[in-house]
Design a protein around this motif. Structure first.
Motif, PDB file in Angstrom:
ATOM      1  N   LYS B 221       0.863  -1.200   0.000  1.00 11.62           N
ATOM      2  CA  LYS B 221       0.000   0.000   0.000  1.00 11.62           C
ATOM      3  C   LYS B 221       0.890   1.238   0.000  1.00 11.62           C
ATOM      4  N   PRO B 222       0.456   2.325  -0.656  1.00  9.16           N
ATOM      5  CA  PRO B 222       1.297   3.542  -0.673  1.00  9.16           C
ATOM      6  C   PRO B 222       1.408   4.176   0.714  1.00  9.16           C
ATOM      7  N   PHE B 223       2.528   4.890   0.888  1.00 10.57           N
ATOM      8  CA  PHE B 223       2.750   5.559   2.179  1.00 10.57           C
ATOM      9  C   PHE B 223       1.902   6.831   2.235  1.00 10.57           C
ATOM     10  N   MET B 224       0.831   6.830   3.071  1.00 13.45           N
ATOM     11  CA  MET B 224      -0.106   7.965   3.134  1.00 13.45           C
ATOM     12  C   MET B 224      -0.288   8.413   4.585  1.00 13.45           C
ATOM     13  N   VAL B 225       0.576   9.284   5.045  1.00 14.47           N
ATOM     14  CA  VAL B 225       0.432   9.809   6.411  1.00 14.47           C
ATOM     15  C   VAL B 225       0.468  11.338   6.362  1.00 14.47           C
ATOM     16  N   GLU B 226      -0.622  11.946   6.854  1.00 11.77           N
ATOM     17  CA  GLU B 226      -0.673  13.415   6.898  1.00 11.77           C
ATOM     18  C   GLU B 226      -0.300  13.894   8.300  1.00 11.77           C
ATOM     19  N   ILE B 227       0.637  14.813   8.366  1.00 12.03           N
ATOM     20  CA  ILE B 227       1.078  15.361   9.661  1.00 12.03           C
ATOM     21  C   ILE B 227       0.617  16.819   9.766  1.00 12.03           C
ATOM     22  N   GLU B 228      -0.070  17.128  10.884  1.00 16.78           N
ATOM     23  CA  GLU B 228      -0.617  18.488  11.059  1.00 16.78           C
ATOM     24  C   GLU B 228       0.478  19.508  11.399  1.00 16.78           C
ATOM     25  N   THR B 229       1.478  19.046  12.169  1.00 19.26           N
ATOM     26  CA  THR B 229       2.469  19.996  12.691  1.00 19.26           C
ATOM     27  C   THR B 229       3.639  20.176  11.735  1.00 19.26           C
ATOM     28  N   LYS B 230       4.386  21.253  11.956  1.00 18.59           N
ATOM     29  CA  LYS B 230       5.558  21.506  11.114  1.00 18.59           C
ATOM     30  C   LYS B 230       6.820  21.298  11.966  1.00 18.59           C
ATOM     31  N   ASP B 231       7.078  20.057  12.336  1.00 20.87           N
ATOM     32  CA  ASP B 231       8.255  19.773  13.159  1.00 20.87           C
ATOM     33  C   ASP B 231       9.018  18.581  12.580  1.00 20.87           C
ATOM     34  N   GLU B 232       9.868  17.946  13.403  1.00 23.77           N
ATOM     35  CA  GLU B 232      10.691  16.835  12.909  1.00 23.77           C
ATOM     36  C   GLU B 232       9.840  15.660  12.427  1.00 23.77           C
ATOM     37  N   ILE B 233       8.684  15.457  13.054  1.00 21.58           N
ATOM     38  CA  ILE B 233       7.792  14.362  12.645  1.00 21.58           C
ATOM     39  C   ILE B 233       7.326  14.622  11.198  1.00 21.58           C
ATOM     40  N   TYR B 234       7.017  15.867  10.934  1.00 23.15           N
ATOM     41  CA  TYR B 234       6.584  16.267   9.594  1.00 23.15           C
ATOM     42  C   TYR B 234       7.742  16.051   8.606  1.00 23.15           C
ATOM     43  N   ASP B 235       8.955  16.480   9.035  1.00 24.60           N
ATOM     44  CA  ASP B 235      10.131  16.309   8.175  1.00 24.60           C
ATOM     45  C   ASP B 235      10.382  14.836   7.879  1.00 24.60           C
ATOM     46  N   LEU B 236      10.203  14.006   8.938  1.00 23.36           N
ATOM     47  CA  LEU B 236      10.407  12.563   8.788  1.00 23.36           C
ATOM     48  C   LEU B 236       9.424  11.982   7.774  1.00 23.36           C
ATOM     49  N   ALA B 237       8.150  12.367   7.935  1.00 17.66           N
ATOM     50  CA  ALA B 237       7.121  11.868   7.013  1.00 17.66           C
ATOM     51  C   ALA B 237       7.434  12.303   5.581  1.00 17.66           C
ATOM     52  N   GLN B 238       7.878  13.551   5.441  1.00 15.97           N
ATOM     53  CA  GLN B 238       8.225  14.061   4.114  1.00 15.97           C
ATOM     54  C   GLN B 238       9.416  13.305   3.538  1.00 15.97           C
ATOM     55  N   ALA B 239      10.413  13.021   4.417  1.00 19.82           N
ATOM     56  CA  ALA B 239      11.608  12.294   3.972  1.00 19.82           C
ATOM     57  C   ALA B 239      11.245  10.892   3.499  1.00 19.82           C
ATOM     58  N   ILE B 240      10.360  10.242   4.255  1.00 18.73           N
ATOM     59  CA  ILE B 240       9.937   8.882   3.863  1.00 18.73           C
ATOM     60  C   ILE B 240       9.204   8.939   2.521  1.00 18.73           C
ATOM     61  N   LYS B 241       8.330   9.951   2.417  1.00 18.17           N
ATOM     62  CA  LYS B 241       7.586  10.114   1.155  1.00 18.17           C
ATOM     63  C   LYS B 241       8.554  10.290  -0.012  1.00 18.17           C
ATOM     64  N   LEU B 242       9.616  11.101   0.211  1.00 21.37           N
ATOM     65  CA  LEU B 242      10.615  11.347  -0.838  1.00 21.37           C
ATOM     66  C   LEU B 242      11.326  10.059  -1.238  1.00 21.37           C
ATOM     67  N   ILE B 243      11.641   9.244  -0.212  1.00 20.14           N
ATOM     68  CA  ILE B 243      12.312   7.957  -0.492  1.00 20.14           C
ATOM     69  C   ILE B 243      11.431   7.105  -1.402  1.00 20.14           C
ATOM     70  N   PHE B 244      10.123   7.065  -1.046  1.00 20.83           N
ATOM     71  CA  PHE B 244       9.199   6.253  -1.846  1.00 20.83           C
ATOM     72  C   PHE B 244       9.076   6.793  -3.269  1.00 20.83           C
ATOM     73  N   ILE B 245       9.023   8.136  -3.364  1.00 22.83           N
ATOM     74  CA  ILE B 245       8.914   8.751  -4.702  1.00 22.83           C
ATOM     75  C   ILE B 245      10.158   8.408  -5.517  1.00 22.83           C
ATOM     76  N   LYS B 246      11.347   8.553  -4.839  1.00 20.21           N
ATOM     77  CA  LYS B 246      12.610   8.279  -5.521  1.00 20.21           C
ATOM     78  C   LYS B 246      12.682   6.812  -5.947  1.00 20.21           C
ATOM     79  N   LYS B 247      12.210   5.940  -5.017  1.00 16.76           N
ATOM     80  CA  LYS B 247      12.259   4.508  -5.290  1.00 16.76           C
ATOM     81  C   LYS B 247      11.376   4.159  -6.487  1.00 16.76           C
TER      82      LYS B 247
END
Lengths: 479, 253
Positions: B221-247
């Motif tokens: 299943k695709p990685f689908m996690v929405e983060i409300e805050t703009k902190d490290e958790i958000y950065d982490l989710a974005q980084a994971i999303k980028l990895i999946f996009i790159k992959k």
């Protein structure tokens, strides 16, 4: 339901309160009085609980009606709890029950006090006491939302819960404008009254505190003898004038000032409000004068002040009305129940509902003669929805029933019947003083603790127009 | 705000609440301590001295009666001993004037005692006063009662002040307790809110990300996690999303 959103908005209200607590602290600091530490500590607590949710919870784009409703009701309850802190830390005559009573009385703009000697309170605490009126007067929630720019739809949801349904009915504007109008009228009236009282010879501190209490239709004074302390007809007249204005729908006041066609001179509700007060003053003046209580002008001065103060739910006093003839007392009790207009900071049944009730009775009598006639109820040439008529009548019945039940409970605790009934009516209507034990120049200190909790509940029920608080209880019951 | 600061802010706020409550309690307790010292130093010392003086006056009265009965030596000894005790007490009172009006009362005691002393300082034994009980009641006893009343007035003043200080002490101890109680209640409520925020904004998003990663591993299943805050958790989710996009881009290539 999103608890974090509710916490965020209650936090904003705590932040707003912390501003007033800090100002009170500065007053105490300037006077080097005993209110300094309690007010500083309370400021810090309010600030912490206000700022912390802002760190975590991002602004919400929308909130549901249920959330908005919970924000309003919990804001009232928790703000009252916050208001307890400076009192209990300061000590004196403030047990937790007494502090809760004083705080609820302040925020609900009731003005009923448990203090036997107000003047021993440090200036900072006296200011905080008056500020609770001012904050509560317009609805703490409204203030917080006006200050904060990041709300769109939220404002509408919250304002629906905050205002009396009748006030919404006859003031059709968008929410943003309602807030702007409220703020302009509220600040303007406060400023004008402060200046007028100052010119009339009241000290600046007392003028500010009394203006806060007048415009919010509260009634907390900085003096044991309330307005009677100043013994000045000029001060009496100024306060009476502003009490009368504060009992009128704020939107209508604004319309009048800006020259709108629909203004206080066109409103049937305001006309009824004005003429009922004039009639009350006339009857009480004659009753006092003819029974040789005072000379004519003193009778007029005392009668007009006491009628206006009770009819607007303010609760100041310039005479001991407990000693007046029974006819005058009964009239004053009537005004304690009727109170002022919807859309003002006044509590009670409200003129609007009384007017609807009277017109409904008139229609019913007409229907006895013409059973098939279809007669609609109109106010200011506008037909009132039958559902609104039913709601108004039901509200009055429920209101009187709650006053009766709480009076009954008070009498069971040994409180005499006049004190119990007038005290219940005065707290339910957010008026303040009643008669006998709880008379205009007295206080509620002698009421048993359990009674004080009942009267505090009355104040909250009255302020939240009964339904809001009952709905919260029912909501949790259903869960 | 970064996650580190968010978490630290919670603990800092808790600490601030406790420190302030502690400071207020310490200040109030110090005041209680000072009030106790005042109670002991000022009021109790004066009350004790006044009691001793009253006893001394009784002994002096006994001495005068011995003189009237003609018992010169024993009478004089008793009187001098009692006089010395009384003057010692008076000296304490004169050096411990702490309350408004206390100075006047001490002066009054000193004056009435001088008057009283005049009645027995002159010889009694061997004079016409010996055995004269009328003289005793009309002059000597009257003066004695006046001195006693003056001492009692001073004692009453100090007792009232002591009661007031005691009441003040009770209020101060309550004041010292109250910030502590408020701090405990506020601390508990704050901890609950803090825990809720940590759970909602830190733990829950991490759990959601873990679940989404597991779903990807197990069910693709695709990685689908929405983060409300703009902190490290958000950065982490974005980084994971980028990895999946790159992959997914790499696999397409």
């Amino acid at each position: 339901m999103r608890p974090h959103i509710i916490i965020r908005y209650i936090g904003l209200i705590f932040l707003f309160n912390s501003l007033f607590l800090f100002t009170s602290f500065l007053i105490s600091f300037y006077n080097n009085d005993s209110g300094m530490f309690p007010l500083l500590y309370s400021t810090i607590i309010a600030f912490i609980f206000g700022i912390f949710p802002l760190i975590y919870v991002p602004a919400a784009k929308n909130i549901t009606s249920k959330e908005g409703f919970l924000i309003v009701v919990l804001s009232w309850l928790l703000t009252c709890l916050l208001g307890v802190i400076p009192y209990v830390i300061w000590g004196g005559g403030f047990s937790f029950t007494n502090a809760w009573f004083e705080s609820v009385s302040g925020f609900t703009t009731t003005g009923a006090s448990i203090l036997t000697n107000i003047e021993i309170l440090p200036k900072g605490l006296l200011f905080w006491r008056s500020a609770t009126h001012w904050i509560g007067g317009i609805g703490i929630i409204v203030f917080a939302l006006v200050i904060l720019p990041n709300i769109g739809h939220i404002r509408t949801v919250l304002v629906k819960n905050e205002f009396s349904p009748l006030a919404q009915h006859n003031f059709i504007q968008n929410t943003k404008q309602v807030f702007r109008v409220l703020i302009i009228v509220y600040l303007g009236l406060t400023l004008l009254e402060t200046i007028a009282l100052w010119i009339a010879g009241m000290g600046l501190f007392d003028a500010v505190c009394h203006s806060f209490a007048t415009i919010a239709t509260g009634g907390f004074s900085t003096k044991n003898l309330s307005i009677a302390h100043f013994n000045s007809p000029a001060i009496d007249i100024i306060i009476m004038f502003f009490m009368f204005l504060s009992g009128i729908h704020f939107g209508l006041l604004f319309y009048t000032v800006i020259g709108n066609r629909y203004n206080i001179f066109k409103s049937g509700v305001v006309k009824f409000y004005f003429f009922s007060i004039v009639a009350g003053i006339l009857f009480v003046t004659l009753n006092l004068y003819l029974n040789n209580y005072y000379g004519f002008f003193k009778s007029l001065q005392y009668a007009s002040f006491q009628i206006v103060t009770l009819a607007t739910t303010t609760g100041f006093a310039n005479a001991d009305s407990s000693a007046w003839p029974s006819f005058s007392i009964m009239l004053l009790i009537f005004f304690t129940l009727q109170c002022a207009c919807a859309g003002s900071t006044a509590g009670g049944i409200k003129i609007d509902r009384v007017l609807i009730l009277l017109k409904a009775i008139k229609i019913q009598i007409k229907k006895f003669h013409h059973p098939n006639a279809v007669i609609s109820l109109k106010i200011d040439n506008k037909t009132v929805n039958p559902e609104a008529v039913n709601n108004a009548i039901l509200y009055i019945v429920l209101y009187i029933f709650i006053v009766f039940i709480s009076a009954l409970l008070l009498t069971a605790m040994g409180v005499d019947s006049l004190s119990a009934f007038s005290g219940s009516a005065a707290t339910m209507g957010n008026v303040g003083p009643g008669f006998n034990m709880v008379y205009s120049l007295g206080n509620y200190n002698a009421i048993p603790d359990a009674g004080k909790w009942i009267l505090s509940a009355n104040m909250l029920l009255g302020r939240l127009e009964i339904y809001a608080l009952l709905s919260l209880i029912m909501y949790h019951y259903r869960r | 705000m970064r996650l580190k600061y968010k978490i630290i802010s919670g603990f800092v706020i808790l600490a601030v609440m406790l420190i302030i409550a502690g400071i207020i309690s310490i200040i109030e307790l110090t005041r209680v301590g000072k009030s106790v010292q005042v109670l002991l130093d000022q009021n109790y010392k004066s009350i004790n001295a006044a009691n001793t003086m009253l006893e001394a006056l009784e002994r002096e009265d006994g001495g005068v009666l011995l003189l009237i009965l003609g018992n010169k030596d024993e009478g004089r000894t008793t009187i001098h001993e009692a006089d010395s005790i009384f003057l010692k007490g008076l000296h304490i009172l004169q050096n411990n004037v702490t309350l408004p009006g206390e100075g006047d009362l001490v002066t009054g005691i000193s004056y009435s005692y001088s008057e009283y002393k005049n009645t027995w300082i002159n010889p009694v034994v061997g004079t016409e006063l010996e055995g004269d009980l009328k003289w005793y009641y009309d002059n000597q006893h009257k003066s004695l009662l006046q001195v006693k009343q003056a001492v009692r007035n001073l004692m009453f003043l100090n007792q009232s002040a002591m009661y007031k200080t005691g009441t003040d002490l009770k209020q101060r101890s309550e004041k010292a307790i109250m910030p502590g109680i408020v701090a405990i209640v506020a601390g508990v409520i704050f901890s609950l809110i803090f825990s809720y925020f940590i759970h909602y904004y830190v733990i829950k998003p991490i759990l959601r990300m873990m679940k989404s990663l597991n779903d990807y591993n197990n069910y693709n299943k695709p990685f689908m996690v929405e983060i409300e805050t703009k902190d490290e958790i958000y950065d982490l989710a974005q980084a994971i999303k980028l990895i999946f996009i790159k992959k997914s881009t790499d696999s397409k290539l």
